[in-house]
Design an enzyme around this catalytic site. Sequence first.
Site, PDB file in Angstrom:
ATOM      1  CG  ASP A   1      44.643  45.350  43.376  1.00  0.00           C
ATOM      2  OD1 ASP A   1      43.973  46.237  42.812  1.00  0.00           O
ATOM      3  OD2 ASP A   1      44.344  44.885  44.487  1.00  0.00           O
TER       4      ASP A   1
ATOM      5  CG  ASP B   1      45.092  39.850  39.831  1.00  0.00           C
ATOM      6  OD1 ASP B   1      44.324  39.769  40.809  1.00  0.00           O
ATOM      7  OD2 ASP B   1      46.229  40.352  39.895  1.00  0.00           O
TER       8      ASP B   1
END
Length: 169
Positions: free
Chosen positions: A12, A10
């Site tokens: 952020d 992922d």
Amino acid sequence: MDRKPAVFFDRDGVLNVDSDYLFEIDKFLWIDGAIEAVKAVNDAGYFAFVVTNQSGVARGFYQEADILRLHDWMTSQLAAHGARIDAFEYCPFHPDGLVERYRLVSDRRKPQPGMIADLLKKFPVDVSRSFLVGDRPSDMQAARAAGLPGHAFPGGNLRDFILPLLASG
């Protein structure tokens, strides 16, 4: 072609500090150990992928071009340290978006596994040795739906978090 394992990151909250709807390079802060984590993944012979929801496009906060500009900058920063992301996938869609062409339900938006599935079609990934690193329940759900283990990054140093996962793979 030989298959090799992959780490799906992922973005952020895992690779960079999560500041709401980040798209500006001057606001981007790498998570401690993130560049070194990507390099460790590369050195271990894994693909390194990014799968990131970017609903800020649907919400009208920024454009897809802004995401691409930021990902190009990340690529150059990583390259300066001998590291690389093999592919970036992002989902600009959101069912509550203000921008009509991005206002839709997408199988690419986590917790759906579409971005992961698309990467599995494009690259010779050994799924049995691959995993996802995320920081939200939707990341874990997307990993599970794609048949991958998901590991929740609790914060801290990403390299220190990822090295034992690579060693056990």
